[in-house]
Each structure stands twice: as structure tokens, then as C-alpha cells.
Design a protein around this motif. Structure first.
Motif, mmCIF file in Angstrom:
data_model
loop_
_atom_site.group_PDB
_atom_site.id
_atom_site.type_symbol
_atom_site.label_atom_id
_atom_site.label_comp_id
_atom_site.label_asym_id
_atom_site.label_seq_id
_atom_site.Cartn_x
_atom_site.Cartn_y
_atom_site.Cartn_z
ATOM 1 N N GLU A 1 1.088 -1.365 0.404
ATOM 2 C CA GLU A 1 0.253 0.165 0.245
ATOM 3 C C GLU A 1 0.944 0.915 0.198
ATOM 4 O O GLU A 1 0.519 2.257 -0.938
ATOM 5 N N VAL A 2 2.138 1.073 0.097
ATOM 6 C CA VAL A 2 2.571 2.411 0.717
ATOM 7 C C VAL A 2 3.350 2.540 -0.744
ATOM 8 O O VAL A 2 3.816 3.676 -1.102
ATOM 9 N N ASP A 3 4.091 1.310 -1.457
ATOM 10 C CA ASP A 3 4.641 1.322 -2.864
ATOM 11 C C ASP A 3 3.837 1.891 -4.008
ATOM 12 O O ASP A 3 4.173 2.790 -4.636
ATOM 13 N N LYS A 4 2.633 1.388 -3.413
ATOM 14 C CA LYS A 4 0.714 1.929 -4.540
ATOM 15 C C LYS A 4 0.932 3.514 -4.310
ATOM 16 O O LYS A 4 0.534 3.910 -5.485
ATOM 17 N N ALA A 5 0.725 3.746 -3.441
ATOM 18 C CA ALA A 5 0.904 5.153 -3.243
ATOM 19 C C ALA A 5 1.801 6.282 -2.998
ATOM 20 O O ALA A 5 1.980 7.325 -3.752
ATOM 21 N N THR A 6 3.227 5.900 -3.037
ATOM 22 C CA THR A 6 4.254 6.117 -3.944
ATOM 23 C C THR A 6 4.424 6.522 -5.089
ATOM 24 O O THR A 6 4.880 7.700 -5.882
ATOM 25 N N VAL A 7 4.198 5.237 -5.329
ATOM 26 C CA VAL A 7 4.325 5.190 -7.823
ATOM 27 C C VAL A 7 2.958 6.489 -7.622
ATOM 28 O O VAL A 7 3.188 6.786 -8.510
ATOM 29 N N ARG A 8 1.610 6.490 -6.759
ATOM 30 C CA ARG A 8 0.892 7.123 -6.979
ATOM 31 C C ARG A 8 1.233 8.516 -7.138
ATOM 32 O O ARG A 8 1.022 9.643 -7.804
ATOM 33 N N ALA A 9 1.836 8.609 -6.403
ATOM 34 C CA ALA A 9 2.380 10.324 -6.087
ATOM 35 C C ALA A 9 4.076 10.786 -7.019
ATOM 36 O O ALA A 9 3.507 11.865 -7.622
ATOM 37 N N ASP A 10 4.062 9.863 -7.469
ATOM 38 C CA ASP A 10 5.288 10.128 -8.543
ATOM 39 C C ASP A 10 5.084 10.279 -9.362
ATOM 40 O O ASP A 10 4.829 11.165 -10.819
ATOM 41 N N SER A 11 3.652 9.401 -9.855
ATOM 42 C CA SER A 11 3.644 9.441 -11.956
ATOM 43 C C SER A 11 2.486 11.065 -11.298
ATOM 44 O O SER A 11 2.367 12.260 -12.258
ATOM 45 N N VAL A 12 2.140 11.909 -10.525
ATOM 46 C CA VAL A 12 1.210 13.243 -10.531
ATOM 47 C C VAL A 12 2.616 14.281 -10.347
ATOM 48 O O VAL A 12 1.675 15.044 -11.056
ATOM 49 N N LYS A 13 3.815 13.817 -9.870
ATOM 50 C CA LYS A 13 4.949 14.954 -10.382
ATOM 51 C C LYS A 13 4.946 14.530 -11.484
ATOM 52 O O LYS A 13 5.946 15.710 -12.295
ATOM 53 N N GLN A 14 5.283 13.119 -12.317
ATOM 54 C CA GLN A 14 5.877 12.897 -13.841
ATOM 55 C C GLN A 14 4.829 14.022 -14.865
ATOM 56 O O GLN A 14 5.231 14.816 -15.346
ATOM 57 N N ILE A 15 3.158 13.820 -14.186
ATOM 58 C CA ILE A 15 3.113 14.696 -15.190
ATOM 59 C C ILE A 15 3.019 16.156 -15.548
ATOM 60 O O ILE A 15 2.896 16.815 -15.762
ATOM 61 N N GLU A 16 3.045 16.377 -13.873
ATOM 62 C CA GLU A 16 3.415 17.929 -13.467
ATOM 63 C C GLU A 16 4.391 18.336 -14.134
ATOM 64 O O GLU A 16 4.692 19.783 -14.963
ATOM 65 N N ASP A 17 5.143 17.558 -14.166
ATOM 66 C CA ASP A 17 6.947 17.670 -14.793
ATOM 67 C C ASP A 17 6.685 18.200 -16.635
ATOM 68 O O ASP A 17 8.145 18.547 -17.050
ATOM 69 N N SER A 18 5.933 17.268 -16.575
ATOM 70 C CA SER A 18 6.286 16.971 -18.318
ATOM 71 C C SER A 18 5.011 17.740 -18.624
ATOM 72 O O SER A 18 4.550 17.370 -19.823
ATOM 73 N N LYS A 19 5.008 18.881 -18.533
ATOM 74 C CA LYS A 19 3.224 19.260 -18.370
ATOM 75 C C LYS A 19 3.757 20.215 -20.621
ATOM 76 O O LYS A 19 3.263 20.829 -20.994
ATOM 77 N N SER A 20 5.365 20.822 -20.335
ATOM 78 C CA SER A 20 5.717 21.195 -21.290
ATOM 79 C C SER A 20 5.700 20.298 -22.564
ATOM 80 O O SER A 20 5.614 20.969 -24.061
ATOM 81 N N TYR A 21 6.004 19.030 -22.085
ATOM 82 C CA TYR A 21 6.804 18.157 -23.587
ATOM 83 C C TYR A 21 5.043 18.070 -23.889
ATOM 84 O O TYR A 21 4.357 18.010 -24.987
ATOM 85 N N ILE A 22 4.244 17.596 -22.868
ATOM 86 C CA ILE A 22 2.784 16.988 -23.016
ATOM 87 C C ILE A 22 1.451 18.173 -24.060
ATOM 88 O O ILE A 22 1.817 17.953 -24.866
ATOM 89 N N ALA A 23 2.179 19.655 -24.332
ATOM 90 C CA ALA A 23 1.822 21.080 -24.215
ATOM 91 C C ALA A 23 2.049 20.830 -26.074
ATOM 92 O O ALA A 23 1.697 21.176 -26.947
ATOM 93 N N GLN A 24 3.854 20.703 -26.269
ATOM 94 C CA GLN A 24 3.723 20.422 -27.852
ATOM 95 C C GLN A 24 3.081 19.239 -28.005
ATOM 96 O O GLN A 24 3.520 19.310 -29.562
#
Length: 576
Positions: A395-418
Motif C-alpha cells: 500500500e505504501v509502494d502503491k501510494a508512492t508510485v501514485r504520488a510520483d506519477s502526479v509529479k511526472q505529469i506535472e514535470d511533463s506539462k511542457s512536453y505534453i503541450a508540445q
């Protein structure tokens, strides 16, 4: 890759020699009868056959696939030639056999996907094999499958299929490390859920309060066992019984050894019956060779024969005597064994009559039962503790991955916009003032973590949905121009599409051919083909295609198929 040629050693097959750019297989209507159709003449089969040459499979649950497989199994060899850079390849396939041949190298059906990944250099570029990649860039149409249901359904699977989404996210340039990690976590959680069901069932049969009672009883019985007082002569009787048991085992071993020697000597005795030297036969052989012994030699041979026979007779006599001796010894040993067994049986009865052995054994047996019950309870408690720990960690691993995926999308906003900007540029070619949208967002609970939302206003209608599919496929090619180099569509992509937008599709294709070295393979029907060649696409509306572009389309026709005669179809025959 550049497709070069699709051909067969069957004379009925219509060879396709590919252009490096645009390639059109046109289904035309030569018959004047309205009942004749350009459906079923092999337009879609041309693209399907390319898939089959690259390892595509038949679904024998589907009638059309079953019929095509039966037909191709008796058709002969089919060949597909293509280039990758400066390297040339020819695939040869006989559908009556499982193997493929690449440049005359025999490749088994199971090894073929790996071989294709090596040929196309996919091993270090993407983490899936050639087949799903071809499905993405070369959308075929097959009955009872949904490759054209939506932009993301290139594998013919439901929209939220894990692997289908994984392939799309990969080609969209999304780092899929977290997705794969999340899948492993999800699989482990599912395994734990099954374990939990087993534990819950076990819990119903176990009374936790019995654990201490069992341990108390075990302590009492172990004390009773250690303090158990056996009758005075019990030890002596047991020692005598043990000695007799040892003697019995020795006698049985001796009897077995004798029986083995008897068997061996009997075989030797039987074999000696055939060891006869016939001197007269030796003389006959030499006589046939016109060679005659001298009298003195014949006498010596006779003497040798007599000596051999006497030795043989003595050996037989000795073996017979030894067998008799061993048999007599075994008879004696068996009599002794019977006597010893009888004495030991009486001793064991005496031991039971004392009451000590039975009581002692019952205590030992109860101790074993208690130890097994306690071990089961201990195992359950240990497993339960491990389950709770593993569940918490996952459950901890799952929550960590979910949190990291949110950050990944946040960090990829510029690329997704392109990426969205590229998609919108394609869409705006078809709908003035409407560029649609393209989003990659976090999924609430899907294993693939990220949702892909490809949208054009009113894409619920078939025509607009087909345009969306076309724009999305061109987007993937734009992001991965060197991965395969080919895009292919079936004529169904033009179904319900406005004539101006059909023309716009080909205008975009010609630009991609010119500017990005695209090889485009498409099959179209008579109406679409004539529409593209006309300078007026509908009443009062001029074609957006230039005369030069219309000429390129006309000269890019690599195959014409007609409806009136089976000889003018792709395979030169009708089937099914």
C-alpha cells in the motif's frame, strides 16, 4: 523500412510493387451491373497479408479468418521484400507450414517475433515487439474486430486495455517506468487478496483460544513420557526382541544372496549348452575352399575337440553341484528364519500383555498430534503477520508510485503541450477554428496510471471519429518517424468522411511523404478514387488538391482490382 514488393509463386496473385511514398490499391468496378460490388475483391486483404507476412495470426474462432487460412494453406509461397536502410530482406511464407524464411534463413514461428525485433532494431528503442508496433502504424480492417473503434484501439482491444495503453504512451514519449512498477505492485496485491481469502477460510476452522490449551497439554504429556515407568522385565524383553529382529534381517539377507547366486549360476549353465565346437564343420569349410588338412592336423583338431568337451562337462558338473549346495543352504536358512520369527512374535505378545508398550505409544502418538496442531496454529499466526506486513508495504509502494506519477505529469506539462500542439495542427487542417485537444492526465485507479484523451468536437459521429484517428496516427508518426517509416490505412477510414476532408487527408499524406519520407499504403474504393482525381469534389466546390497532387495520386496506384471476374481479384480466385 520501405516496402518493396508483395508477390507469390501462384500465377493468380496480383503482384504489388510498392512506391517509396504513396501507394494505392484501388478497388474499381468494371461491371455495369449495380449488383456487382468492389467489396470482397482483396483491397483489405492486401494490408492484412502484409500483417500475416510479419507474423500476424489467424483467429480461428472467426469464420472469415478460418476460411482465409484454409485458402492460403493451399495457395503456395508468398513473398514480401523490404529495405531497412541499406539492408534488403525477403520474407517467404507458405501458410501450410509454421516456419518463416527470412533471406532463406529458416525461422520458427516462436522465434520469429524476436527475429523481427532484431531486424528492425527495436531491442533498445521500445520494450515491446514488432507485432503491436505494426498494428499501431498499419491499421487493418478485419471483421469482428475494432481497430477503428477509436484513436487508441489499434490492437483491437477495449479502450482501457493495459498493454494497448502502454504501447500508446510509449510512442507518445511518456516514460513508462512507473507504469510497469505499478503493474507489478497491482499483481502482488491481487496475489495477497487470494492469500487473504485462504487465511479467512482457515480462520473459520481455528479457535485462537485453543492455542494455549494445546501447549499446556503438550507440556503435561512430555512430562508423562519422560517419567513413564515400564514393567521390570520390559527392557530385557525389548532387547531380546530387537536381537531377534536383527537375526531375522541377517537370515533374509543370506537367503537373498543365495537366490541371486543360484540365478546367476543357472544362467551360466544354460549358456554352456550352446558352447560346442564342431570340428567336422571346420573341415567342411576348408574343403569348400579346396583346402585339405593333412591327416596329422585332423588328429590334433579331434584331440582339441575332445579336450574342450571334457572341460565343458566338468564346468557343468561343478555348476550343478554348486546350485544344489546353495539350494540346500537356503532350505536350512528358511527353517531357521521361521523359528526366529516365531520366537520374536511371542516376545512382542508378551510386551503388549505387560500393557507398557501400548500406553507408551499412545502418549507418543498424542504428542505428535499436538505438535502438528500447534505447528499449524503457529504457521497461521506467522503467515498472518507476514501478510499484514506485506500488505502495508504494498500500500505504501502503491501510494508512492501514485504520488510520483502526479509529479511526472506535472514535470511533463511542457512536453505534453508540445505534443498537443502537433495534434491540433493536424486537426486544424480539417476543421477551421477547431483544433480539438490532446491531454495526458493522471488516472484515478487504472494500472497504466495515465489517461490519454484525444478529442475533436462532435467526434461521436463516424466521419469525425475517422478524421480523429487519422490525425492521431499522423501524430504518432511525427513523434517516431524513424521507428517504422510506414503508415497504412484501410478504406474504412474514409467512411462517413466529408469529401473535402478525404481530399485533405491525402494532401496531408503527400506533405508527410515529401517532408518526412513517409511511405503510405492505403486501399480505396472506386468512389473515393474518382473523387480524388476530379478537380471538382462536389457541386460548386473545387478540390483542394492541386493538379500536381492529383497526378501523384493517379500515378501512385500500385494495383487495380475489379469485381467482374475472380481473375481480377488479389488472389485470382474467390473463396469463402
Amino acid at each position: 523500412m520501405k516496402l518493396l514488393k508483395l508477390y507469390s509463386d501462384n500465377q493468380g496473385f496480383k503482384t504489388i510493387t510498392f512506391n517509396p511514398g504513396l501507394n494505392i490499391v484501388a478497388g474499381l468496378q468494371s461491371s455495369a451491373l449495380s449488383t456487382d460490388s468492389y467489396n470482397g475483391i482483396g483491397k483489405s486483404s492486401s494490408l492484412h497479408l502484409v500483417h500475416l507476412m510479419f507474423g500476424g495470426k489467424f483467429d480461428e474462432k472467426i469464420s472469415s479468418d478460418k476460411k482465409l487460412k484454409q485458402f492460403l494453406s493451399a495457395y503456395g509461397n508468398i513473398y514480401l521484400s523490404f529495405n531497412i536502410g541499406s539492408s534488403s530482406y525477403t520474407i517467404r511464407k507458405n501458410f501450410a507450414e509454421n516456419d518463416y524464411f527470412v533471406n532463406d534463413e529458416k525461422i520458427s514461428k516462436t522465434a520469429y517475433p524476436k527475429k523481427l525485433s532484431e531486424i528492425f532494431g527495436l531491442v533498445n528503442r521500445i520494450d515491446f515487439n514488432f507485432k503491436p508496433l505494426l498494428n499501431i502504424f498499419a491499421r487493418r480492417y478485419l471483421p469482428e474486430r475494432s481497430y477503428y473503434a477509436g484513436a487508441l484501439t489499434q490492437q483491437g482491444q477495449p479502450p482501457h486495455d493495459y498493454y494497448q495503453m502502454l504501447y500508446n504512451l510509449t510512442l507518445l514519449g511518456v516514460d513508462t517506468t512507473l507504469i510497469k512498477k505499478n503493474k507489478v505492485i497491482a499483481e502482488n496485491i491481487n496475489k495477497l487478496k487470494k492469500t487473504e481469502q485462504v487465511l479467512n477460510q482457515q480462520k473459520l476452522t481455528i479457535n485462537e483460544g485453543d492455542y494455549l490449551d494445546l501447549k499446556d497439554e503438550l507440556i503435561q504429556l512430555e512430562d508423562a513420557k519422560s517419567n513413564f515407568i515400564i514393567a521390570q522385565n520390559y527392557d530385557e524383553l525389548k532387547r531380546q526382541a530387537d536381537n531377534l529382529t536383527f537375526e531375522m534381517n541377517s537370515l533374509r539377507n543370506k537367503i537373498y544372496s543365495n537366490e541371486r547366486d543360484i540365478s546367476k549360476k543357472t544362467r551360466l549353465l544354460k549358456a554352456s549348452d550352446h558352447e560346442v565346437v564342431d570340428i567336422s564343420r571346420v573341415a567342411d569349410i576348408y574343403a569348400e575352399a579346396k583346402f585339405h588338412f593333412k591327416d596329422k592336423v585332423e588328429i590334433q583338431l579331434r584331440q582339441a575337440e575332445e579336450f574342450h568337451l571334457s572341460l565343458q562337462k566338468a564346468r557343468k558338473t561343478r555348476l550343478q553341484e554348486q546350485i544344489i549346495v546353495l539350494g540346500d543352504d537356503n532350505s536350512l536358512q528358511n527353517k531357521i528364519l521361521i523359528s526366529v520369527e516365531s520366537r520374536r512374535d511371542h516376545l512382542l505378545k508378551d510386551l503388549d500383555a505387560k500393557g507398557a508398550l501400548e500406553e507408551y505409544n499412545s502418549i507418543v502418538e498424542r504428542i505428535r498430534t499436538l505438535e502438528a496442531d500447534i505447528a499449524e496454529l503457529t504457521s497461521y499466526q506467522t503467515l498472518l503477520a507476514k501478510f499484514d506486513k506485506d500488505k502495508a508495504n504494498l500500500e505504501v509502494d502503491k501510494a508512492t508510485v501514485r504520488a510520483d506519477s502526479v509529479k511526472q505529469i506535472e514535470d511533463s506539462k511542457s512536453y505534453i503541450a508540445q505534443v498537443e500542439a502537433i495534434f491540433r495542427q493536424f486537426v486544424k487542417r480539417f476543421y477551421r477554428g477547431h483544433g480539438g485537444s490532446f491531454k495526458i492526465t493522471n488516472s484515478k485507479d487504472a494500472q497504466y496510471l495515465f489517461n490519454i484523451d484525444v478529442h475533436i468536437p462532435k467526434d461521436g459521429s463516424q466521419g469525425i471519429n475517422e478524421v480523429k484517428i487519422f490525425c492521431y496516427d499522423m501524430l504518432l508518426f511525427s513523434l517516431n518517424p524513424d521507428l517504422l517509416g510506414v503508415v497504412a490505412h484501410d478504406s474504412c477510414i474514409f467512411s462517413g468522411v466529408d469529401p473535402r476532408q478525404v481530399a485533405q487527408m491525402f494532401k496531408v499524406v503527400l506533405e508527410m511523404v515529401q517532408n518526412h519520407d513517409l511511405q503510405y499504403f492505403v486501399n480505396i474504393n472506386k468512389d473515393t478514387y474518382e473523387l480524388l482525381l476530379n478537380d471538382v469534389i462536389e457541386e460548386g466546390v473545387e478540390s483542394i488538391l492541386t493538379s500536381e497532387e492529383r497526378y501523384i495520386i493517379k500515378t501512385s496506384k500500385v494495383l487495380e482490382l475489379y469485381d467482374a471476374d475472380p481473375q481480377n481479384t488479389l488472389f485470382g480466385f474467390t473463396f469463402g
